[in-house]
Structures are given as structure tokens and as C-alpha cells.
Design an enzyme around this catalytic site. Structure first.
Site, PDB file in Angstrom:
ATOM      1  N   HIS A 186      -8.872  -3.420  -2.783  1.00 45.00           N
ATOM      2  CA  HIS A 186      -8.158  -2.858  -1.815  1.00 45.00           C
ATOM      3  C   HIS A 186      -8.623  -1.327  -1.985  1.00 45.00           C
ATOM      4  O   HIS A 186      -8.575  -0.718  -0.775  1.00 45.00           O
ATOM      5  CB  HIS A 186      -6.488  -2.826  -2.534  1.00 45.00           C
ATOM      6  CG  HIS A 186      -5.566  -2.350  -1.734  1.00 45.00           C
ATOM      7  ND1 HIS A 186      -4.707  -2.947  -0.701  1.00 45.00           N
ATOM      8  CD2 HIS A 186      -5.267  -0.961  -1.492  1.00 45.00           C
ATOM      9  CE1 HIS A 186      -3.891  -1.915  -0.206  1.00 45.00           C
ATOM     10  NE2 HIS A 186      -4.338  -1.024  -0.929  1.00 45.00           N
ATOM     11  N   GLU A 187      -8.473  -0.819  -3.046  1.00 47.09           N
ATOM     12  CA  GLU A 187      -8.941   0.473  -3.097  1.00 47.09           C
ATOM     13  C   GLU A 187     -10.228   1.013  -2.511  1.00 47.09           C
ATOM     14  O   GLU A 187     -10.451   1.784  -1.775  1.00 47.09           O
ATOM     15  CB  GLU A 187      -8.587   1.107  -4.578  1.00 47.09           C
ATOM     16  CG  GLU A 187      -7.349   0.910  -5.249  1.00 47.09           C
ATOM     17  CD  GLU A 187      -6.348   1.333  -4.560  1.00 47.09           C
ATOM     18  OE1 GLU A 187      -6.516   2.616  -3.619  1.00 47.09           O
ATOM     19  OE2 GLU A 187      -5.302   0.966  -4.598  1.00 47.09           O
ATOM     20  N   CYS A 223       0.937  -1.139  -0.035  1.00 41.31           N
ATOM     21  CA  CYS A 223      -0.153   0.038  -0.040  1.00 41.31           C
ATOM     22  C   CYS A 223       0.780   1.332  -0.077  1.00 41.31           C
ATOM     23  O   CYS A 223       1.767   1.050   0.850  1.00 41.31           O
ATOM     24  CB  CYS A 223      -0.760   0.084   1.350  1.00 41.31           C
ATOM     25  SG  CYS A 223      -1.892   1.302   1.374  1.00 41.31           S
ATOM     26  N   HIS A 282      -9.933   1.291   1.052  1.00 40.47           N
ATOM     27  CA  HIS A 282      -9.473   2.726   1.388  1.00 40.47           C
ATOM     28  C   HIS A 282     -10.800   3.657   1.314  1.00 40.47           C
ATOM     29  O   HIS A 282     -10.950   4.500   2.570  1.00 40.47           O
ATOM     30  CB  HIS A 282      -8.601   3.266   0.425  1.00 40.47           C
ATOM     31  CG  HIS A 282      -7.269   2.921   0.441  1.00 40.47           C
ATOM     32  ND1 HIS A 282      -6.554   3.260   1.771  1.00 40.47           N
ATOM     33  CD2 HIS A 282      -6.203   2.173  -0.147  1.00 40.47           C
ATOM     34  CE1 HIS A 282      -5.236   2.668   1.643  1.00 40.47           C
ATOM     35  NE2 HIS A 282      -5.211   2.084   0.428  1.00 40.47           N
TER      36      HIS A 282
END
Length: 156
Positions: A138-139, A96, A142
Site C-alpha cells: 500500500h505504501e 488510507c 503511494h
């Protein structure tokens, strides 16, 4: 221009981001500023060798991320929603940009269904699998205030 990446410890990385309103983006001068922001985000992503970058990683609490698809295309995802995840859960190492030089093992499903708007506010509904699905998950974490470090242990 290259933007500063927000690092672990900043509170913005732990907050759920706000939905983007279409009517705000496409009015006069702000549209040019918006396009410049997207260009700067992509330049930043390339500079740091990432495959994805979410708005909170540059200090902006909006439901936006972009992906470098490695074929000279950038994918911009506004207000993304993941409707379904299925298939086998596979464990891989992930890094990351907000946790530089650290990698974590994480299990993710291999196939997702996602809806998002692109930078021209066109709706996309896609089934995505493999590595790209992993990057999107993953994003998406966020923009929901979830950080990789808090989910898993560091690799030995």
C-alpha cells in the site's frame, strides 16, 4: 509535532516520487532536520491511528515511507524496491489516511521480496508475508503515485 495529511485531490498523491540520495541526507545540519522529519512522520502516523505513512501523504515527493509494526518499533524504508510478489492473492478491506473514513476492497499477493535502506542507510533485503506485506505494498503504491481510490470501488 503532528503534520498535516494530504487528502485525495492533491496532485502530489499522483506523482512518482524522487529517489533519495544518500550523500544529501548525512551532511551536517540536514541530518538533524531529517531525523526530526522522521520523528514528526511517526508522531503523525500514531496520532491518526495509521499503520503506514508515505512521504507524499505529507507533501514531500521522496521515496520514503514508514510502518508502525505495533511492537514499539517503527520501520523506515528509504528507496524501497519490491522485487517479487507471490503467493495467493487475497482480497481485504484497506483504508488510507489520505482518504479518511473510506475503505476499499483490494487484492494483493501475500508474500513480497523487498529491498530498502533504513534511516542509517543500511540496506535490508527481506521476504515479508501477511499483513505487513499488504501495508508495504500500500505504501509502495503511494511513492509510485498510485492511490487506493483510483484502483478500486468504494465498499457498499
Amino acid at each position: 509535532m503532528i503534520l498535516q495529511i494530504i487528502k485525495y485531490g492533491d496532485k502530489i498523491l499522483h506523482k512518482k516520487c524522487q529517489k533519495i540520495k544518500q550523500n544529501i541526507l548525512f551532511e551536517g545540519l540536514f541530518e538533524n532536520m531529517w531525523n526530526t522529519l522522521l520523528e514528526y512522520m511517526f508522531n503523525t502516523l500514531l496520532k491518526y491511528g495509521g499503520v503506514g505513512l508515505a512521504a507524499p501523504q505529507i507533501g514531500i515527493s521522496l521515496r520514503l515511507f514508514l510502518i508502525n509494526s505495533f511492537d514499539s518499533r517503527k520501520t523506515i524504508c528509504l528507496n524501497p524496491k519490491i522485487f517479487k510478489q507471490f503467493g495467493v492473492s487475497k482480497e481485504y478491506c484497506e483504508g488510507c489516511l489520505s482518504l479518511p473514513k473510506m475503505f476499499y476492497r483490494i487484492k494483493r499477493k501475500e508474500i513480497i521480496f523487498i529491498e530498502y535502506f533504513d534511516s542509517k542507510w543500511i540496506r535490508h533485503n527481506l521476504q515479508i508475508k501477511g499483513f505487513l506485506a499488504r501495508v508495504i505494498l500500500h505504501e509502495h503504491d503511494h511513492i509510485n503515485g498510485k492511490l487506493l481510490k483510483l484502483r478500486l470501488r468504494k465498499l457498499d
